[in-house]
Design an enzyme around this catalytic site. Structure first.
Site, PDB file in Angstrom:
ATOM      1  N   HIS A 168       0.754  -1.371  -0.294  1.00 14.86           N
ATOM      2  CA  HIS A 168       0.042  -0.016  -0.164  1.00 14.86           C
ATOM      3  C   HIS A 168       0.863   1.191  -0.005  1.00 14.86           C
ATOM      4  O   HIS A 168       1.505   1.519   1.046  1.00 14.86           O
ATOM      5  CB  HIS A 168      -0.915  -0.088   1.286  1.00 14.86           C
ATOM      6  CG  HIS A 168      -1.882   1.105   1.303  1.00 14.86           C
ATOM      7  ND1 HIS A 168      -2.153   1.832   2.628  1.00 14.86           N
ATOM      8  CD2 HIS A 168      -2.607   1.670   0.511  1.00 14.86           C
ATOM      9  CE1 HIS A 168      -3.048   2.765   2.253  1.00 14.86           C
ATOM     10  NE2 HIS A 168      -3.143   2.622   1.104  1.00 14.86           N
ATOM     11  N   ASN A 210      -4.341   4.340   7.291  1.00 11.91           N
ATOM     12  CA  ASN A 210      -5.813   4.803   6.961  1.00 11.91           C
ATOM     13  C   ASN A 210      -6.619   4.439   8.300  1.00 11.91           C
ATOM     14  O   ASN A 210      -7.845   5.003   8.330  1.00 11.91           O
ATOM     15  CB  ASN A 210      -6.324   4.027   5.862  1.00 11.91           C
ATOM     16  CG  ASN A 210      -5.730   4.705   4.557  1.00 11.91           C
ATOM     17  OD1 ASN A 210      -4.414   4.749   4.462  1.00 11.91           O
ATOM     18  ND2 ASN A 210      -6.609   5.200   3.710  1.00 11.91           N
TER      19      ASN A 210
HETATM   20  N1  LIG Z   1      -6.115   7.788  -4.291  1.00  9.88           N
HETATM   21  C1  LIG Z   1      -5.479   7.480  -3.270  1.00  9.88           C
HETATM   22  O1  LIG Z   1      -5.178   8.413  -2.466  1.00  9.88           O
HETATM   23  C2  LIG Z   1      -5.142   5.924  -2.724  1.00  9.88           C
HETATM   24  C3  LIG Z   1      -4.112   5.718  -2.008  1.00  9.88           C
HETATM   25  C4  LIG Z   1      -3.557   4.535  -1.725  1.00  9.88           C
HETATM   26  C5  LIG Z   1      -4.279   3.469  -2.415  1.00  9.88           C
HETATM   27  N2  LIG Z   1      -5.548   3.678  -3.180  1.00  9.88           N
HETATM   28  C6  LIG Z   1      -6.033   2.353  -3.870  1.00  9.88           C
HETATM   29  O2  LIG Z   1      -5.699   2.217  -4.957  1.00  9.88           O
HETATM   30  C7  LIG Z   1      -6.593   1.880  -5.791  1.00  9.88           C
HETATM   31  C8  LIG Z   1      -6.618   2.805  -6.963  1.00  9.88           C
HETATM   32  O3  LIG Z   1      -7.103   4.029  -6.780  1.00  9.88           O
HETATM   33  P1  LIG Z   1      -6.955   4.963  -7.526  1.00  9.88           P
HETATM   34  O4  LIG Z   1      -7.032   6.349  -6.733  1.00  9.88           O
HETATM   35  O5  LIG Z   1      -5.659   5.202  -8.539  1.00  9.88           O
HETATM   36  O6  LIG Z   1      -8.159   4.951  -8.523  1.00  9.88           O
HETATM   37  P2  LIG Z   1      -8.351   5.580 -10.027  1.00  9.88           P
HETATM   38  O7  LIG Z   1      -9.896   5.818 -10.279  1.00  9.88           O
HETATM   39  O8  LIG Z   1      -7.503   6.930 -10.068  1.00  9.88           O
HETATM   40  O9  LIG Z   1      -7.813   4.767 -10.864  1.00  9.88           O
HETATM   41  C9  LIG Z   1      -8.217   3.288 -10.957  1.00  9.88           C
HETATM   42  C10 LIG Z   1      -8.064   2.840 -12.456  1.00  9.88           C
HETATM   43  O10 LIG Z   1      -8.260   1.500 -12.409  1.00  9.88           O
HETATM   44  C11 LIG Z   1      -8.542   1.271 -13.878  1.00  9.88           C
HETATM   45  N3  LIG Z   1      -9.276  -0.130 -14.079  1.00  9.88           N
HETATM   46  C12 LIG Z   1     -10.331  -0.691 -13.524  1.00  9.88           C
HETATM   47  N4  LIG Z   1     -10.632  -1.628 -14.017  1.00  9.88           N
HETATM   48  C13 LIG Z   1      -9.357  -2.271 -14.421  1.00  9.88           C
HETATM   49  C14 LIG Z   1      -8.926  -3.430 -14.998  1.00  9.88           C
HETATM   50  N5  LIG Z   1      -9.901  -4.531 -15.030  1.00  9.88           N
HETATM   51  N6  LIG Z   1      -7.760  -3.463 -15.453  1.00  9.88           N
HETATM   52  C15 LIG Z   1      -6.861  -2.387 -15.409  1.00  9.88           C
HETATM   53  N7  LIG Z   1      -7.328  -1.138 -15.141  1.00  9.88           N
HETATM   54  C16 LIG Z   1      -8.767  -1.037 -14.543  1.00  9.88           C
HETATM   55  C17 LIG Z   1      -9.805   2.527 -14.079  1.00  9.88           C
HETATM   56  O11 LIG Z   1      -9.848   2.617 -15.577  1.00  9.88           O
HETATM   57  C18 LIG Z   1      -8.867   3.633 -13.377  1.00  9.88           C
HETATM   58  O12 LIG Z   1      -8.073   4.193 -14.399  1.00  9.88           O
HETATM   59  C19 LIG Z   1      -7.843   1.614  -4.910  1.00  9.88           C
HETATM   60  O13 LIG Z   1      -7.730   0.441  -4.512  1.00  9.88           O
HETATM   61  C20 LIG Z   1      -7.467   2.775  -4.069  1.00  9.88           C
HETATM   62  O14 LIG Z   1      -8.338   2.551  -2.720  1.00  9.88           O
HETATM   63  C21 LIG Z   1      -5.922   4.939  -3.399  1.00  9.88           C
END
Ligand SMILES: NC(=O)c1ccc[n+]([C@@H]2O[C@H](COP(=O)([O-])OP(=O)(O)OC[C@H]3O[C@@H](n4cnc5c(N)ncnc54)[C@H](O)[C@@H]3O)[C@@H](O)[C@H]2O)c1
Length: 256
Positions: A153, A206
């Site tokens: 993470h 978190n």
């Molecule tokens: N934004 C944050 O602060 C943060 C921090 C740490 C962890 N996370 C975690 O990271 C993950 C992604 O978050 P994010 O903020 O990057 O979201 P985001 O919405 O910016 O990006 C997610 C991406 O995943 C893609 N996607 C969906 N299905 C897919 C598939 N089958 N194959 C490939 N790509 C696919 C989407 O098209 C999108 O571009 C989540 O689990 C989130 O909780 C987010």
């Protein structure tokens, strides 16, 4: 698998986190194949990686990287919509969100994708999820490689923030934990080790942040202070870079 055996890394998702993780990895010298659903999304991923607020071009302009290092990093990058391109990676990091209901954290979607990846990607490869809150053992059950399944993470923006929460289940091997710890250090990050527990609580950061946010919201709901004043109190009184109520939106967008 040991760090020196990692020749290529797959990243599922080219959004805020997948793009930032990919950027950090190519700058650290790894070949990365980043997969998202559409070419338009991947064009944005690449543009953010180069020209975004925390992009590589800005790093070159500020003297953090040379132009040669930027060119070499980008030469290590493959962006693809084809899931088959991931079949030979040594490590697969999942950073997906969205799906039909558009949720950032979508457990049924993650389970579906991990099952598909388990059938596609070579058996020796290690799987790591960047989920912020799901119990890692709950995701590992979608695969036949629970011993090589782990939480990795990172925090937003992933190419800047130093922390990596490394969450191991009862089945994760010590080799797999060491691999992700070594990888994180090689990216210039500081890993912390966390035991996986049931309950989708989040890991350290978190989980503590959620408790803080709840208390901050209570202060607002009870009419004690405004949102703005709660955030100001924590920023100026405790030197937080953002207040508990403004933090979520900032992180989610990658602080753009
Ligand atoms: N934004 C944050 O602060 C943060 C921090 C740490 C962890 N996370 C975690 O990271 C993950 C992604 O978050 P994010 O903020 O990057 O979201 P985001 O919405 O910016 O990006 C997610 C991406 O995943 C893609 N996607 C969906 N299905 C897919 C598939 N089958 N194959 C490939 N790509 C696919 C989407 O098209 C999108 O571009 C989540 O689990 C989130 O909780 C987010």
């Amino acid at each position: 698998m040991k760090l020196e055996d990692v020749k290529s890394i797959g990243v599922m998702g080219g959004g805020v986190m997948g793009g930032g993780i990919t950027q950090a990895l190519i700058l650290a010298g790894y070949k990365v194949i980043c997969r998202d659903l559409k070419d338009e999304i991947l064009e944005k991923t690449k543009d953010t990686m180069i020209n975004g607020r925390f992009g590589i071009q800005g790093g070159v302009d500020r003297g953090k990287q040379t132009q040669e290092e930027m060119d070499a990093a980008l030469a290590r990058l493959t962006l693809t919509t084809k899931v088959e391109d991931l079949k030979d990676v040594d490590l697969l990091i999942e950073a997906i969100g969205g799906g039909e209901n558009g949720q950032l954290e979508n457990k049924p979607l993650k389970l579906k994708i991990w099952a598909e990846m388990d059938a596609l990607v070579k058996k020796e490869a290690v799987f790591a999820s960047n989920t912020s809150m799901f119990t890692i053992a709950d995701l590992a059950v979608a695969t036949n490689r629970k011993d090589r399944f782990i939480g990795m993470h990172l925090f937003s923006p992933a190419n800047i923030m130093k922390l990596v929460e490394v969450t191991y289940t009862a089945d994760t091997t010590e080799d797999t934990i060491k691999l992700i710890i070594d990888l994180s250090k090689s990216m210039g990050k500081t890993p912390v080790r966390i035991k996986d527990v049931p309950g989708d609580t989040g890991f350290i950061g978190n989980r503590i942040f959620a408790a803080t946010r709840k208390e901050a919201q209570k202060i607002v709901d009870e009419g004690i202070a405004t949102e703005e004043d709660v955030d100001t109190a924590m920023m100026l009184g405790f030197n937080w870079p953002a207040g508990p109520l403004g933090m979520g939106q900032g992180a989610r967008s990658g602080w753009k």
